[in-house]
Write an enzyme that holds these catalytic residues in place. Structure first.
Site, mmCIF file in Angstrom:
data_model
loop_
_atom_site.group_PDB
_atom_site.id
_atom_site.type_symbol
_atom_site.label_atom_id
_atom_site.label_comp_id
_atom_site.label_asym_id
_atom_site.label_seq_id
_atom_site.Cartn_x
_atom_site.Cartn_y
_atom_site.Cartn_z
ATOM 1 C CE LYS A 125 -2.371 -0.961 3.751
ATOM 2 N NZ LYS A 125 -2.058 -2.386 4.021
ATOM 3 C CB THR A 126 3.616 2.380 2.204
ATOM 4 O OG1 THR A 126 2.879 2.133 3.407
ATOM 5 C CG2 THR A 126 4.449 3.636 2.371
ATOM 6 C CD GLU A 169 -0.262 3.131 3.497
ATOM 7 O OE1 GLU A 169 -0.015 2.164 4.248
ATOM 8 O OE2 GLU A 169 0.582 3.987 3.167
#
Length: 249
Positions: A125-126, A169
């Protein structure tokens, strides 16, 4: 109770050093609000927040919260790991003078009405959020960004843009991502994780079904991830209203 952020003047953040909640604290400082907070240990994030004007104490307790704050924002770990403290927070807010909101609830509030691009998934995700942010920034779309790390070019987990684009996010833990309403949703993968909260992979997939149902424009997914593909196929068979794009091809 409804919350009008324009009327909020003083905010206290519990767990202010967290990578997500600290981004909201930065936003509140940038919007001219007086920010206070507490955390259990010092960190680079806390140092930076102090430089921007936040007043932060170490420790955790009701006595650290100024009596004249309008809003308390807490990490979602608090209700689980410090139940008695959370009950005291609820007592503070029960009179309707102080509003109490979790980090996911605040994320939903600050992104409300924005053109949200949400990045979800068990892993990646990051990095994916940072990549999308870099593309939109470099192409002069001037987005706002909240990411679970410090962006290299900004040395911050927050970018305050002037456009309506907002890249976030979106974490699935305790179904936190259901507080936002994305235009576009990215799903990197779906694997067993956070099993202290979720019962099994089926329970995790049900949470992703919910965030998919809240997405209005399109879902971009990893076509090489079996769990995600199964979920997307089910969604399409139900007569999906949003487009789907396999970004792995």
């Amino acid at each position: 109770m409804q919350l009008d952020l324009l009327k909020i003047k003083k905010v206290f953040f519990i767990g202010i050093g967290g990578i997500g909640i600290s981004a909201i604290a930065r936003m509140m400082i940038a919007s001219g609000k007086e920010v206070f907070g507490s955390d259990i240990s010092e960190s680079m994030i806390i140092d930076d927040l102090r430089k921007f004007g936040a007043k932060i104490e170490l420790g955790q307790g009701i006595e650290l919260i100024p009596k004249d704050v309008d809003l308390i924002v807490y990490s979602i770990a608090i209700p689980k790991y410090d139940i008695e403290f959370f009950k005291k927070l609820q007592d503070l807010s029960s009179f309707g003078i102080i509003s109490l909101r979790s980090y996911p609830e605040m994320l939903g509030l600050v992104t409300d009405g924005k053109y949200i691009i949400a990045v979800s998934g068990t892993h990646g995700k990051t990095t994916t959020t940072a990549m999308i942010a870099k593309i939109l920034i470099d192409t002069k779309h001037d987005p706002s960004v909240i990411v679970g790390s410090l962006l290299k070019d900004y040395k911050s987990n927050l970018v305050m843009g002037k456009s309506n684009f907002f890249i976030v996010e979106a974490c699935e833990y305790e179904r936190s991502f259901l507080k936002i309403k994305p235009k576009f949703l990215v799903i990197t993968n779906i694997e067993p994780d956070h099993l202290d909260y979720y019962k099994n992979i089926a329970d995790i997939k049900n949470a992703f079904k919910e965030i998919i149902s809240q997405t209005s424009h399109a879902i971009f997914f990893n076509g090489k991830d079996e769990n995600t593909v199964t979920l997307i196929n089910e969604y399409q068979n139900m007569g999906s209203r949003s487009g789907v794009v396999d970004y792995s091809t």
